[in-house]
Design a protein around this motif. Structure first.
Motif, PDB file in Angstrom:
ATOM      1  N   GLU A 135       0.619   2.627  -6.423  1.00  0.00           N
ATOM      2  CA  GLU A 135       1.457   3.529  -5.621  1.00  0.00           C
ATOM      3  C   GLU A 135       1.359   4.961  -6.153  1.00  0.00           C
ATOM      4  N   HIS A 136       1.618   5.907  -5.326  1.00  0.00           N
ATOM      5  CA  HIS A 136       1.494   7.347  -5.577  1.00  0.00           C
ATOM      6  C   HIS A 136       0.032   7.772  -5.746  1.00  0.00           C
ATOM      7  N   ALA A 137      -0.722   7.089  -6.632  1.00  0.00           N
ATOM      8  CA  ALA A 137      -2.128   7.458  -6.777  1.00  0.00           C
ATOM      9  C   ALA A 137      -2.851   7.301  -5.432  1.00  0.00           C
ATOM     10  N   VAL A 138      -2.396   6.326  -4.634  1.00  0.00           N
ATOM     11  CA  VAL A 138      -3.035   6.051  -3.346  1.00  0.00           C
ATOM     12  C   VAL A 138      -2.926   7.259  -2.400  1.00  0.00           C
ATOM     13  N   VAL A 139      -1.897   8.076  -2.584  1.00  0.00           N
ATOM     14  CA  VAL A 139      -1.740   9.291  -1.766  1.00  0.00           C
ATOM     15  C   VAL A 139      -2.921  10.234  -2.029  1.00  0.00           C
ATOM     16  N   ALA A 198       4.857  -5.343  -0.841  1.00  0.00           N
ATOM     17  CA  ALA A 198       5.063  -4.979  -2.253  1.00  0.00           C
ATOM     18  C   ALA A 198       3.731  -4.460  -2.782  1.00  0.00           C
ATOM     19  N   ILE A 199       3.742  -3.260  -3.326  1.00  0.00           N
ATOM     20  CA  ILE A 199       2.510  -2.714  -3.922  1.00  0.00           C
ATOM     21  C   ILE A 199       2.374  -3.315  -5.325  1.00  0.00           C
ATOM     22  N   LEU A 200       1.241  -3.983  -5.565  1.00  0.00           N
ATOM     23  CA  LEU A 200       1.011  -4.603  -6.885  1.00  0.00           C
ATOM     24  C   LEU A 200       0.553  -3.556  -7.890  1.00  0.00           C
ATOM     25  N   GLY A 206       6.454   0.679  -4.995  1.00  0.00           N
ATOM     26  CA  GLY A 206       6.806   1.685  -3.991  1.00  0.00           C
ATOM     27  C   GLY A 206       7.001   3.033  -4.658  1.00  0.00           C
ATOM     28  N   ALA A 207       7.958   3.797  -4.142  1.00  0.00           N
ATOM     29  CA  ALA A 207       8.080   5.196  -4.579  1.00  0.00           C
ATOM     30  C   ALA A 207       8.734   5.357  -5.946  1.00  0.00           C
ATOM     31  N   GLY A 208       9.554   4.394  -6.377  1.00  0.00           N
ATOM     32  CA  GLY A 208      10.231   4.502  -7.676  1.00  0.00           C
ATOM     33  C   GLY A 208      11.431   5.428  -7.635  1.00  0.00           C
ATOM     34  N   GLY A 219       6.636  12.380   5.519  1.00  0.00           N
ATOM     35  CA  GLY A 219       5.823  13.588   5.402  1.00  0.00           C
ATOM     36  C   GLY A 219       4.346  13.311   5.237  1.00  0.00           C
ATOM     37  N   ASN A 220       3.967  12.690   4.108  1.00  0.00           N
ATOM     38  CA  ASN A 220       2.549  12.541   3.784  1.00  0.00           C
ATOM     39  C   ASN A 220       2.216  11.089   3.415  1.00  0.00           C
ATOM     40  N   PRO A 221       2.500  10.125   4.325  1.00  0.00           N
ATOM     41  CA  PRO A 221       2.262   8.726   3.932  1.00  0.00           C
ATOM     42  C   PRO A 221       0.774   8.420   3.819  1.00  0.00           C
ATOM     43  N   SER A 222       0.406   7.605   2.823  1.00  0.00           N
ATOM     44  CA  SER A 222      -1.008   7.243   2.662  1.00  0.00           C
ATOM     45  C   SER A 222      -1.452   6.264   3.739  1.00  0.00           C
ATOM     46  N   GLY A 223      -0.481   5.553   4.353  1.00  0.00           N
ATOM     47  CA  GLY A 223      -0.822   4.528   5.344  1.00  0.00           C
ATOM     48  C   GLY A 223      -0.811   3.125   4.767  1.00  0.00           C
ATOM     49  N   ILE A 224      -0.558   2.986   3.457  1.00  0.00           N
ATOM     50  CA  ILE A 224      -0.612   1.643   2.846  1.00  0.00           C
ATOM     51  C   ILE A 224       0.512   0.753   3.383  1.00  0.00           C
ATOM     52  N   ASP A 225       1.691   1.333   3.601  1.00  0.00           N
ATOM     53  CA  ASP A 225       2.828   0.513   4.056  1.00  0.00           C
ATOM     54  C   ASP A 225       2.586   0.006   5.480  1.00  0.00           C
ATOM     55  N   THR A 226       2.064   0.878   6.347  1.00  0.00           N
ATOM     56  CA  THR A 226       1.830   0.458   7.737  1.00  0.00           C
ATOM     57  C   THR A 226       0.686  -0.563   7.801  1.00  0.00           C
TER      58      THR A 226
END
Ligand code: MEV
Length: 308
Positions: free
Chosen positions: A16-20, A11-13, A265-267, A135-142
């Protein structure tokens, strides 16, 4: 018997999105996730089956088949393999189910084929899988699936595990609509193109919310952390990532005593995460009365609490 490999959701506290775009974010690992097992078949078969879905092969044109192919390539594995996974995470809910699948499958392959492995290699391999979906994951989920705990994550830098002063619970509920990460990330990229100057200011605001939230986590200031999550939600709403159901879930959680609540997450659907100091029961029951299903996941302290 081939050993069972596991990886958790996330869970992103905040962030999200800005991390991309290189802004740091805060993420916690969840206590539910994915299990995977890899076997060496006698025939030349190469297949992946998730739950009761039909099996796919790496030569399939399906997105799952392509992700499986990318994972095998990232593992430099061309041997026959039968990979089976089951997930306790809702799909398209912003809780990192595809990254957890990628990490659990990478772990299962490493176990069965005695591949060299490390948390970094697991993340690299799962990222090859994630790229097919997002496509363009930041890597935060992995990173969260591979490492768990509470991480301060900046794209391209090693994830920093945080030393938490106090434990807490994250409480999550599904809004009822699934969220398409690729579509939402592409939408934000378009918004960035259209309103570059405003977007950069919003990124700066998120950066300062995240930096303050890190301090709050390290100091055990959960009230402060909750307020920062609420502020992040306002920017995510301004980016049109919220929905009526997400706003309703956030309002119910805050009324029931959550210290903060936001989409995670992505919303555009998916889950809400609420911050809870104490028992999550009241929040879960309030959501249930409004027709939403939720679950709680504890995040442990890693430092003694000076004010127990
Ligand atoms: C998805 O869980 C988080 C996003 O920031 C995308 C990403 O970081 O890859 C929306």
């Amino acid at each position: 018997m081939a050993p069972m490999a596991r990886a958790g959701g996330k869970a992103i506290l905040l962030g999200e999105h800005a991390v991309v775009y290189g802004i740091p974010a805060l993420v916690v690992g969840l206590n539910r996730g994915v299990e995977a097992v890899a076997r060496r078949p006698r025939n030349g078969m190469r297949s992946l089956r998730i739950g009761d879905m039909s099996p796919v092969s790496p030569d399939d044109d399906s997105i799952l088949g392509k992700a499986f192919g990318a994972l095998l390539e990232a593992c430099s594995l061309d041997a026959p393999v039968v990979l089976e996974a089951t997930s306790a995470l809702p799909i398209g809910a912003g809780v990192g189910s595809s990254a957890a699948l990628g990490v659990a499958c990478a772990r299962a392959l490493a176990e069965t084929f005695a591949l060299p492995t490390s948390p970094e290699l697991e993340q690299q391999r799962a990222l090859a899988w994630e790229r097919i979906f997002h496509g363009n994951p930041s890597g935060i989920d992995t990173a969260a699936a591979a490492l768990g705990g509470c991480l301060f994550y900046t794209r391209g830098a090693p994830p920093e595990p945080l030393r938490l002063r106090r434990g807490f619970s994250v409480v999550l509920a599904f809004s009822g609509q699934s969220s398409d990460t690729k579509k939402m990330v592409d939408g934000i990229a378009k918004l960035r193109e259209q309103k570059r100057a405003l977007f950069e200011k919003q990124l700066d605001s998120i950066r300062s919310l995240v930096m303050n939230a890190r301090l709050a986590l390290e100091a055990g200031d959960l009230v402060g952390l909750g307020k920062l999550m609420d502020l992040n939600q306002m920017i995510l709403s301004a980016w049109m990532l919220s929905t009526q159901e997400i706003e309703e879930l956030c309002a119910i959680a805050r009324d029931a005593g959550a210290l903060g609540a936001k989409l995670t997450g992505a919303g555009g659907g998916g889950c809400v995460v609420a911050l809870c100091d104490g028992s999550p029961k009241v929040i879960l029951e309030a959501w249930e009365r409004a027709g939403y299903q939720g679950f709680a996941s504890p995040v442990g302290a890693s430092l003694p609490d000076p004010f127990p």
